[in-house]
Structure formats: C-alpha cells, structure tokens
Design an enzyme around this catalytic site. Structure first.
Site, PDB file in Angstrom:
ATOM      1  N   ARG A   1      -2.370  -4.645  -2.919  1.00 42.01           N
ATOM      2  CA  ARG A   1      -3.821  -4.584  -2.718  1.00 42.01           C
ATOM      3  C   ARG A   1      -4.629  -5.070  -3.924  1.00 42.01           C
ATOM      4  O   ARG A   1      -5.792  -4.712  -4.067  1.00 42.01           O
ATOM      5  CB  ARG A   1      -4.223  -3.144  -2.382  1.00 42.01           C
ATOM      6  CG  ARG A   1      -3.776  -2.678  -0.997  1.00 42.01           C
ATOM      7  CD  ARG A   1      -4.537  -1.454  -0.562  1.00 42.01           C
ATOM      8  NE  ARG A   1      -4.085  -0.924   0.694  1.00 42.01           N
ATOM      9  CZ  ARG A   1      -4.495  -1.351   1.897  1.00 42.01           C
ATOM     10  NH1 ARG A   1      -5.373  -2.329   1.966  1.00 42.01           N
ATOM     11  NH2 ARG A   1      -4.023  -0.811   2.985  1.00 42.01           N
TER      12      ARG A   1
ATOM     13  N   LYS B   1      -5.123 -10.362   9.679  1.00 37.44           N
ATOM     14  CA  LYS B   1      -4.143  -9.280   9.798  1.00 37.44           C
ATOM     15  C   LYS B   1      -4.822  -7.929   9.667  1.00 37.44           C
ATOM     16  O   LYS B   1      -5.706  -7.784   8.829  1.00 37.44           O
ATOM     17  CB  LYS B   1      -3.125  -9.445   8.658  1.00 37.44           C
ATOM     18  CG  LYS B   1      -2.177  -8.309   8.488  1.00 37.44           C
ATOM     19  CD  LYS B   1      -2.160  -7.732   7.061  1.00 37.44           C
ATOM     20  CE  LYS B   1      -3.427  -7.000   6.694  1.00 37.44           C
ATOM     21  NZ  LYS B   1      -3.358  -6.179   5.499  1.00 37.44           N
ATOM     22  N   THR B   2      -4.530  -6.982  10.420  1.00 37.34           N
ATOM     23  CA  THR B   2      -4.744  -5.561  10.163  1.00 37.34           C
ATOM     24  C   THR B   2      -4.516  -4.769  11.451  1.00 37.34           C
ATOM     25  O   THR B   2      -5.017  -5.146  12.519  1.00 37.34           O
ATOM     26  CB  THR B   2      -6.139  -5.197   9.588  1.00 37.34           C
ATOM     27  OG1 THR B   2      -6.200  -3.772   9.465  1.00 37.34           O
ATOM     28  CG2 THR B   2      -7.322  -5.660  10.422  1.00 37.34           C
TER      29      THR B   2
ATOM     30  N   GLY C   1      -2.464  -3.671   3.786  1.00 34.88           N
ATOM     31  CA  GLY C   1      -1.548  -2.814   4.538  1.00 34.88           C
ATOM     32  C   GLY C   1      -0.635  -3.621   5.451  1.00 34.88           C
ATOM     33  O   GLY C   1      -1.022  -4.662   5.976  1.00 34.88           O
TER      34      GLY C   1
ATOM     35  N   ASP D   1     -11.199  -7.732   3.647  1.00 34.09           N
ATOM     36  CA  ASP D   1     -11.402  -7.878   2.200  1.00 34.09           C
ATOM     37  C   ASP D   1     -10.576  -9.039   1.646  1.00 34.09           C
ATOM     38  O   ASP D   1     -11.067  -9.836   0.850  1.00 34.09           O
ATOM     39  CB  ASP D   1     -11.011  -6.586   1.471  1.00 34.09           C
ATOM     40  CG  ASP D   1     -12.092  -5.512   1.613  1.00 34.09           C
ATOM     41  OD1 ASP D   1     -13.286  -5.870   1.677  1.00 34.09           O
ATOM     42  OD2 ASP D   1     -11.751  -4.316   1.664  1.00 34.09           O
TER      43      ASP D   1
ATOM     44  N   ASP E   1      -5.826  -2.142  11.996  1.00 29.89           N
ATOM     45  CA  ASP E   1      -7.084  -1.448  12.288  1.00 29.89           C
ATOM     46  C   ASP E   1      -7.897  -2.144  13.386  1.00 29.89           C
ATOM     47  O   ASP E   1      -8.787  -1.540  13.973  1.00 29.89           O
ATOM     48  CB  ASP E   1      -7.949  -1.339  11.027  1.00 29.89           C
ATOM     49  CG  ASP E   1      -7.344  -0.404  10.006  1.00 29.89           C
ATOM     50  OD1 ASP E   1      -6.238   0.113  10.269  1.00 29.89           O
ATOM     51  OD2 ASP E   1      -7.960  -0.186   8.955  1.00 29.89           O
TER      52      ASP E   1
HETATM   53  P1  FBP Z   1      -5.397  -3.189   5.947  1.00 29.41           P
HETATM   54  O1  FBP Z   1      -6.851  -3.120   6.296  1.00 29.41           O
HETATM   55  O2  FBP Z   1      -5.136  -3.730   4.601  1.00 29.41           O
HETATM   56  O3  FBP Z   1      -4.633  -3.906   7.010  1.00 29.41           O
HETATM   57  O4  FBP Z   1      -4.794  -1.708   5.928  1.00 29.41           O
HETATM   58  C1  FBP Z   1      -5.078  -0.833   6.940  1.00 29.41           C
HETATM   59  C2  FBP Z   1      -4.485   0.525   6.723  1.00 29.41           C
HETATM   60  O5  FBP Z   1      -3.260   0.639   7.397  1.00 29.41           O
HETATM   61  C3  FBP Z   1      -5.476   1.590   7.178  1.00 29.41           C
HETATM   62  O6  FBP Z   1      -5.318   1.868   8.534  1.00 29.41           O
HETATM   63  C4  FBP Z   1      -5.172   2.731   6.244  1.00 29.41           C
HETATM   64  O7  FBP Z   1      -6.315   3.520   6.024  1.00 29.41           O
HETATM   65  C5  FBP Z   1      -4.776   2.049   4.973  1.00 29.41           C
HETATM   66  O8  FBP Z   1      -4.238   0.803   5.351  1.00 29.41           O
HETATM   67  C6  FBP Z   1      -3.750   2.819   4.177  1.00 29.41           C
HETATM   68  O9  FBP Z   1      -3.543   2.144   2.987  1.00 29.41           O
HETATM   69  P2  FBP Z   1      -2.232   2.284   2.094  1.00 29.41           P
HETATM   70  O10 FBP Z   1      -1.154   1.521   2.764  1.00 29.41           O
HETATM   71  O11 FBP Z   1      -2.612   1.640   0.817  1.00 29.41           O
HETATM   72  O12 FBP Z   1      -1.899   3.724   2.008  1.00 29.41           O
END
Ligand code: FBP
Length: 550
Positions: free
Chosen positions: A142, A199-200, A78, A173, A202
């Site tokens: 991803r 990175k994230t 993300g 991951d 979250d």
């Molecule tokens: P990462 O862990 O890859 O940084 O992504 C986090 C996130 O933004 C979450 O908060 C959310 O649940 C998810 O990605 C949404 O994924 P997508 O962008 O594939 O819809």
C-alpha cells in the site's frame, strides 16, 4: 508447488476474451474528448498533458509490427481474486504483439518500484499462477506513490530495465497515483506510458465506462456461500442471532450484493444511514424492532449483515472521524508520545465540542480504534473496528430496557463473524478469470497503441464474454477534488451505493418481508465446471445495474 486436483484442472482453463481481442489484431477507435466528473478547471490545470483525451475502443484492424519493448507491472492495495489473470492476460497480449517483449513484476506493490525490487515474469512463472487467487506471484503493498522523489527513484529502475510502460493494477487511490505518475512522466518527456486496471473487492471503482472492479464477483460469491451456510445453521438450531460484518472499506456494495444473494433478515446499508441522517441509536432501534417482531412469532434467531465502513457513514461519527483524520495528520508525532492511558482524554481536550462529546460517548474500545494508525492514505482502518459486536451489545441493552418496560422481546443470543480476508484470495470465478484476463490483454493493446494515463476498460459484461467490448478510459475523466490528509487533492471519485440505483431498489422492495419471514437463499460454493447458467453468472449488482441502463 504441490497442487490440489481442482487447482490442476483450473490451471488448464482458458479464459474467454472479447471477440475483437480474441480474433486480433486490433485498432483503436477514438471517441470525443472527455472531461473530469467534477472540478474540471482544477483537474485540467493539474493534468495538462493527460486531460481531455478521448475514450478508446478496440475493433479489428490490420497487424502492425512493433519493435520489442519491456513493460513493468505492479499489484497495489488489497488482494482481489483474479489479479494473476490480469498479469497473465498482459503477458500473453504482449507476447502476441512481439514474442521478444518482456514483462517485469515489481515486488510487494508500488514500494517495489521505489526500492528497485523486481523480477522478470517468464512464461513458466505465469503458467504457475493462471486462474489462481491471491497476489503472491509478485506480492502487493500500500505504499502511496506521490512524491517527486519516489517518481524519480522509480524512473531510475525503469531506465535501467529499459521499461517503456508500467501497468498499475489497483483501486481508486492506486489508479489516482497511476494518473499522477502518467502526467509526471509525460510532462518530463520520459517516454514511459502508465496504464491502470480496476481492482478491488469493494466494488467502488466503477462508473459508466468501468462496469465493475475485478474481484468483487468472487469475493461476494465466497461470502454469500458462507453466509448461506450460517443461515442454514441458524434456521436449524433456531437459537442465535448472527451479526456478520462484511468487508468494504467505505461502500456497502459487498453487503448489498450478499443481501441480494442470501436474503438475510437485516442488512444495513451505510449510504442509506448517511442519507437519512441516522444515529447509532436509530440503527440499534431498527435492529431491535426486528428481533422483537421475530420473537413474537417464536423465531429467536436471525441474520444481520453489517458493512465494514458503517461507522464512518453515521453523520455524527463521520464528522468526528474527519476532524480526527485532520488532527492526527498534523499532530501524530505529539499524539504518539502521549501515554496510552491518557490518549482518550488528550483527544477529548483537543476536538471541537460536538465531536469531543461524541468521542467521549463511545465505548473505550471503539474510541481507541478510531485513533489507531491510519493507512498510508490517511484513512481510519475501519476493518479493525468491531461494529458487529458494538451493535449486538447495544441491541442487547435496548431489548433489556424494553423488557423492563413490559414489552415481549423473546430470547436474544448473539454470535459474531467478520468476513473479509476469507474472500480476497479465493480462486477467481469464471467471471473474474475471464474479466481479469481481458483487462490485462486490453492493457497490452493500450500500450501498443501508445496510450498513457488510461484505465483498461472491458464493457458489456453481462453478455457472454465473446460479446464484451474492450478499450481504454482516460483516468482524468474519473477525477474530482477531495480533501485528503487535510489538503485538497485530485482523486478518483468513489462509487458508493446509490439509493436510486437498481440494486438498492431491489433490496428495499424485499427487505421488510425478509425481516419477518425466513426466506433464506443458500447459494452454495462457486462452481467452475458445468453449465454457463451455474458457472458464469455475474453478480446481481452488475446484472441489475446493466439492466437499468438498457
Ligand atoms: P483495496 O481498496 O485496496 O482493494 O482494499 C480493499 C480492502 O479489502 C477493504 O475491503 C478493507 O477495508 C481493506 O482492504 C483492508 O486492508 P488491509 O488488507 O490493508 O488490511
């Protein structure tokens, strides 16, 4: 590319670096050998070449002339504000080491490595993206890099481009994958280093050595701004309850940080729900009680923050999702051939009695969302579950029951919001701009020092940037064994909210008052130019956590 006045001014911002990197050249000081956070024997056996390495810290040293080399970079998962600055820091660091060094970006995430889709990142390209949000310089994806075929396919292009090191910018991951790839290349003696960057948005990729993941700061500040605006509207009109779901796939760090910034009436913390073994009805009852208590004071309005991952933390739901994940990992093909109208009954017939009963009790829409396509890591896509609507609907039903029983519940009108994508590509705050640039620069030094299987680490981040320290942490140190897609796998341990942590304690000490009183805080938009007090403050989470350590 047409730019706004702010973008033009922002492009000229020079991110701050830790003193050792800013002054350069650096030398690596090695600490004691390390071990994984748990399951040491299993992890050691899986990573014989990259296990147990010492933590590295950079201090000032003598210049060493290194031969020119090519490096690859991947943005994975993300989007998170600041990704472009990691690449800019990496680029500038590499050029400082040797102007002939080259950087290649793989397009649309790890898939770009496997599909041989790449572009050389020149100074002109980098300059276009300095201090900007988004991952659009090279895109993200991803694709999970985990098979030998993928590694070998990747190695073909790595050889062709004469790449000596790969930097993976990703979450838990993706950094797990980086670690597996580093081990694979080391075992094969391919001479390709792999470095990770945390990175994230979250905020769940952190530990003693990784103080925070980048993007969390900007995303939370962006959400806090709009939640503050909603609170002010709510406090002006005094007629709506706003149910606001906030991103964060598993951990509730974003919801907690936003709560600390805006002081809502209610904030649910998933980790607390799990620890206290709360049911969906317990959560609904706790919200309805606050609605009724505020109504008794004539306040038929309020704000509720809900973490995106809540459903998976309700123990009964968690057990159901775990069985569903395992079941669908094996039976996805068969399930995809079941008619849509029969899918619910099919699942009910296949699950254990306890989980089948819970599944059957869920509203149709929610049960359908639980069986929809998994992400490439085999997880339910929680961002698709409309928990904010589910909760407000159930609170409405509960209040109606109480009204029949003769209780005063006032008026209850709910509005719904989901803030997630709005914050992931925001222009990075000064903190994220500086932190990301420093992470990228650190990655270049880890490469120069011959490290592989390390994550760039920038610490002491609540001090001014010049006092930050930079170095590297062996990724194996963060691994433990967990069940994924029905199998035990080495993965980076996710950092969830802990109830004995300083941020949760600060929230818990205030929440009863916030529930009844209307003591909203309106943080306003992120400021980029002005005093450090206004522009450079890190998140409350980071400040409280670092204070606790001191
Ligand atoms: P990462 O862990 O890859 O940084 O992504 C986090 C996130 O933004 C979450 O908060 C959310 O649940 C998810 O990605 C949404 O994924 P997508 O962008 O594939 O819809």
């Amino acid at each position: 590319m047409t730019k706004s006045a702010l973008q033009i001014a922002r492009a000229a911002y020079m991110p701050k670096l830790p003193k050792a990197l800013a002054e350069g050249p650096v030398r690596a000081v090695e600490g004691m050998p390390t071990q994984s956070v748990a399951d040491q024997d299993e992890v050691k056996a899986l990573f014989p070449n990259t296990y147990g390495l010492p933590v590295v810290t950079f201090v000032n040293g003598k210049a060493v002339k290194l031969p020119a080399m090519n490096v690859g970079v991947i943005l994975s998962g993300g989007q998170a504000p600041g990704g472009h600055n990691v690449i800019a820091g990496l680029f500038d660091g590499l050029k400082k080491l040797n102007p002939a060094n080259k950087l290649y970006g793989f397009i649309l995430g790890p898939g770009g490595l496997v599909d041989h889709s790449y572009k050389e990142l020149t100074g002109n390209i980098i300059d276009e993206y300095r201090n900007t949000g988004g991952f659009d310089m090279i895109g993200s994806g991803r694709t999970k890099l985990e098979t030998v075929e993928q590694f070998e396919k990747g190695y073909e292009i790595i050889k062709e481009l004469d790449i000596k090191a790969l930097v993976m910018i990703g979450g838990d991951d993706s950094n797990t994958n980086a670690c597996v790839l580093a081990e694979y290349f080391a075992a094969k003696h391919y001479g390709v280093q792999v470095i990770g960057c945390p990175k994230t948005i979250d905020g769940d990729l952190k530990n003693d050595m990784i103080e925070t993941s980048f993007g969390f700061d900007t995303a939370c500040k962006t959400y806090a701004e709009v939640i503050g605006n909603i609170e002010r509207d709510c406090n002006s009109a005094r007629k709506y309850w706003h149910f606001i779901k906030l991103m964060g796939r598993s951990a509730s760090h974003i919801a907690l940080e936003c709560a600390l910034q805006v002081q809502p009436n209610i904030c649910i913390i998933s980790e607390e729900v799990e620890e206290k073994n709360m049911s969906l009805d317990d959560i609904v009852t706790s919200i309805a009680k606050v609605v009724a208590a505020r109504a008794a004071q004539g306040n038929n309005f309020g704000t509720v923050l809900i973490p995106e991952g809540l459903i998976e933390f309700i123990p009964a739901m968690k057990r159901l999702i775990e069985e569903l994940n395992d079941f669908l990992a094996i039976n996805q093909e068969e399930f995809s051939h079941i008619k849509r109208s029969h899918q619910r009954d099919y699942i009910i017939s296949k699950l254990s009695k306890e989980n089948s009963d819970v599944f059957a009790s869920l509203p149709e829409g929610v049960s359908r969302q639980l069986t929809m396509d998994r992400d490439p890591h085999g997880n339910v896509q929680v961002s698709l579950i409309e928990t904010e609507k589910l909760l407000s609907e159930m609170v409405g039903i509960k209040l109606a029951q109480w009204k029949i029983e003769g209780k005063y519940v006032g008026k209850f009108a709910a509005l719904h919001h989901f803030f997630g994508y709005e914050g992931r590509c925001a222009a990075p705050s000064n903190f994220d701009s500086d932190y990301c640039y420093s992470l990228g620069y650190t990655a270049s030094e880890l490469i120069a020092n011959g490290k592989t299987g390390f994550m760039a680490s920038v610490r002491n981040t609540t001090a001014p940037a010049s006092e930050w320290t930079a170095g590297g942490i062996p990724i194996t140190m963060m691994l433990n064994m967990e069940r994924r897609n029905g199998k035990m796998k080495p993965v980076i341990k996710k950092a969830l909210v802990t109830l004995d942590g300083a941020p949760f304690k600060a929230f818990a000490a205030q929440r009863d008052r916030w529930a009844i009183e209307t003591d909203y805080v309106y943080p306003g938009p992120i400021q980029y130019f002005g005093s450090a007090e206004v522009c450079d403050q890190p998140t409350k989470t980071l400040q409280l956590e670092q204070q606790m350590k001191k």
